[in-house]
Design a protein around this motif. Structure first.
Motif, PDB file in Angstrom:
ATOM      1  N   ALA A 238      38.452  61.348  24.649  1.00  0.00           N
ATOM      2  CA  ALA A 238      40.039  60.883  24.572  1.00  0.00           C
ATOM      3  C   ALA A 238      39.931  59.153  24.520  1.00  0.00           C
ATOM      4  O   ALA A 238      41.000  58.599  24.177  1.00  0.00           O
TER       5      ALA A 238
ATOM      6  N   GLU B 243      34.708  67.297  17.957  1.00  0.00           N
ATOM      7  CA  GLU B 243      35.982  67.097  18.995  1.00  0.00           C
ATOM      8  C   GLU B 243      37.055  65.994  18.481  1.00  0.00           C
ATOM      9  O   GLU B 243      37.979  66.168  18.521  1.00  0.00           O
TER      10      GLU B 243
ATOM     11  N   ALA C 222      40.610  66.676  17.328  1.00  0.00           N
ATOM     12  CA  ALA C 222      41.564  66.209  18.188  1.00  0.00           C
ATOM     13  C   ALA C 222      42.498  65.383  17.417  1.00  0.00           C
ATOM     14  O   ALA C 222      43.801  65.341  17.504  1.00  0.00           O
TER      15      ALA C 222
ATOM     16  N   VAL D  72      44.676  67.835  15.079  1.00  0.00           N
ATOM     17  CA  VAL D  72      45.690  69.058  15.851  1.00  0.00           C
ATOM     18  C   VAL D  72      46.462  68.282  16.757  1.00  0.00           C
ATOM     19  O   VAL D  72      47.612  68.508  16.878  1.00  0.00           O
ATOM     20  N   ALA D  73      45.874  67.316  17.685  1.00  0.00           N
ATOM     21  CA  ALA D  73      46.792  66.525  18.593  1.00  0.00           C
ATOM     22  C   ALA D  73      47.430  65.239  18.251  1.00  0.00           C
ATOM     23  O   ALA D  73      48.368  65.029  18.634  1.00  0.00           O
ATOM     24  N   CYS D  74      46.873  64.648  16.983  1.00  0.00           N
ATOM     25  CA  CYS D  74      47.345  63.615  16.791  1.00  0.00           C
ATOM     26  C   CYS D  74      47.943  63.622  15.207  1.00  0.00           C
ATOM     27  O   CYS D  74      48.836  62.542  14.638  1.00  0.00           O
TER      28      CYS D  74
ATOM     29  N   GLY E 123      45.028  77.169  19.242  1.00  0.00           N
ATOM     30  CA  GLY E 123      45.818  75.874  18.590  1.00  0.00           C
ATOM     31  C   GLY E 123      45.161  75.643  17.140  1.00  0.00           C
ATOM     32  O   GLY E 123      45.980  74.776  16.507  1.00  0.00           O
TER      33      GLY E 123
END
Length: 382
Positions: A209, A240, A244, A247-249, A307
């Protein structure tokens, strides 16, 4: 992350340096070569490959990596002193990280010096490295606890003397993502011409994170290790961070994620730290589904509960027969072992599947399913 593109985010991997600094971990030269080749083949941009000042054996292993002619840039870790940099030059690398203690607590209680000493140390080491044509990353050890104005001053000195980037280290893993975003954002605004790298540790479980927050704050490099290997609780995990970002950004850094499973198992074996089945992204069972609703949803369309696909990271999907299984999940569990059954047959078997799982405190193995199926056939014949 609006405004951030693939070409603006670079992944460095320090498995062969910070990863090997994990207490009790030692890689052989053969293992280092295998790890480096796999990371290079998947497209990792930079490999931090060791500490030349440790001695001739370490230098030999670095020379072996240099001789591979990899596409990834090889960079070594050094204290910000000329002899360390000379040892790196002798290995044939063209990039160095020169590390400085930058927090007041470390300046006063670790190296027993002053801020002025650190500034002069930076100038001497950096000028020597640039005179020898090296790419230089200035590493700010314990930057997360350092005074921001002092960091800005060091970055300005670094930029003036030709540094290529500054490594912001959350050495103790104490930041939260909001603080990381703010700190990196302030440095980015104050010294816009010098690239920033974030090197995050996982003591609070926030390394990934914090790495993403650093990018949002303006960092363009992320330091990672395979499986999150590293001192104490480890570093930001390569797999990760990359997934991340993707997928997330919405940021694809150009790494072949299908190779994650292979390199993860390789590093797990070499480090004697096998990958837990539940490890995010690369755990063998992170695409396992048992709960009736979840299994049914995944069987209808994997996007209902996944996801990203297991194939994207080199894994496979598993439908598990257990205490929480539903009809469709039991049908699929039998299909996976080559026994086709109907929904009606699955309904008849459901209680037995659930009670067996309760008794053995876990999922049913293929042999358990076969036995239940045979018993069911005997009871129907009777």
């Amino acid at each position: 992350m609006a405004g951030v593109t693939k070409s603006q985010v670079f992944i460095g991997d320090t498995t062969l340096r910070d990863g090997e600094q994990t207490a009790g971990v030692v890689f052989t030269v053969k293992e280092k070569i295998s790890i480096a080749r796999q990371l290079d083949a998947m497209g990792v941009h930079e490999l931090e490959c060791g500490i030349p000042a440790m001695g001739e054996e370490e230098r030999d292993s670095i020379r072996a990596l240099v001789a591979l002619g990899l596409s990834a840039r090889l960079i070594t870790w050094n204290r910000a002193v000329v002899p360390d940099i000379e040892a790196s030059i002798a290995c044939g690398v063209e990039a160095v990280d020169i590390s400085l203690s930058v927090s007041d607590i470390m300046i006063e209680h670790k190296i027993n010096k002053s801020r002025d000493f650190v500034k002069e140390q930076l100038k001497r080491a950096l000028c020597f490295a640039k005179q020898n044509g090296l790419y230089v990353c200035v590493g700010g050890e314990d930057a997360s606890r350092a005074d921001s104005d002092f960091l800005i001053e060091l970055m300005q000195i670094a930029q003036t003397n030709g540094a290529d980037r500054f490594r912001f280290c959350d050495t103790l893993g104490i930041l939260d993502p909001f603080a990381m975003f703010e700190k990196v954002g302030r440095l980015r605004a104050a010294v816009p011409g010098l690239d920033i790298e974030v090197h995050t540790h996982n003591d609070l479980g926030l390394a990934t994170a914090n790495a993403l927050a650093g990018v949002r704050g303006g960092a363009s490099y992320i330091s990672t290790t395979v499986n999150g290997l590293g001192e104490r609780a480890g570093n930001a995990a390569l797999e990760e961070v990359v997934m991340a970002l993707k997928v997330a950004c919405g940021i694809d850094v150009g790494i072949d994620t299908r190779r994650f499973q292979s390199v993860s198992r390789l590093v797990g074996r070499a480090s004697n730290r096998e990958v837990p089945p539940w490890k995010a992204v690369v755990g063998e069972r992170v695409f396992s589904h048992e709960s009736g609703l979840h299994a049914d949803g995944v069987l209808k369309d994997p996007k209902n509960y996944e996801g990203f696909t297991p194939e994207e990271v080199g894994l496979k999907r598993h439908i598990v027969a257990g205490k929480h299984s539903g009809t469709n999940g039991i049908v699929e569990s039998y299909r996976q072992i080559g026994i086709p059954i109907s929904r009606e047959e699955a309904q008849e078997l459901m209680d037995k599947v659930r009670s067996t799982a309760q008794r053995i405190k876990g999922p049913l193995a293929p042999m358990d399913l076969v036995k239940l199926h045979k018993r069911r056939g005997v009871s129907l014949a009777a």
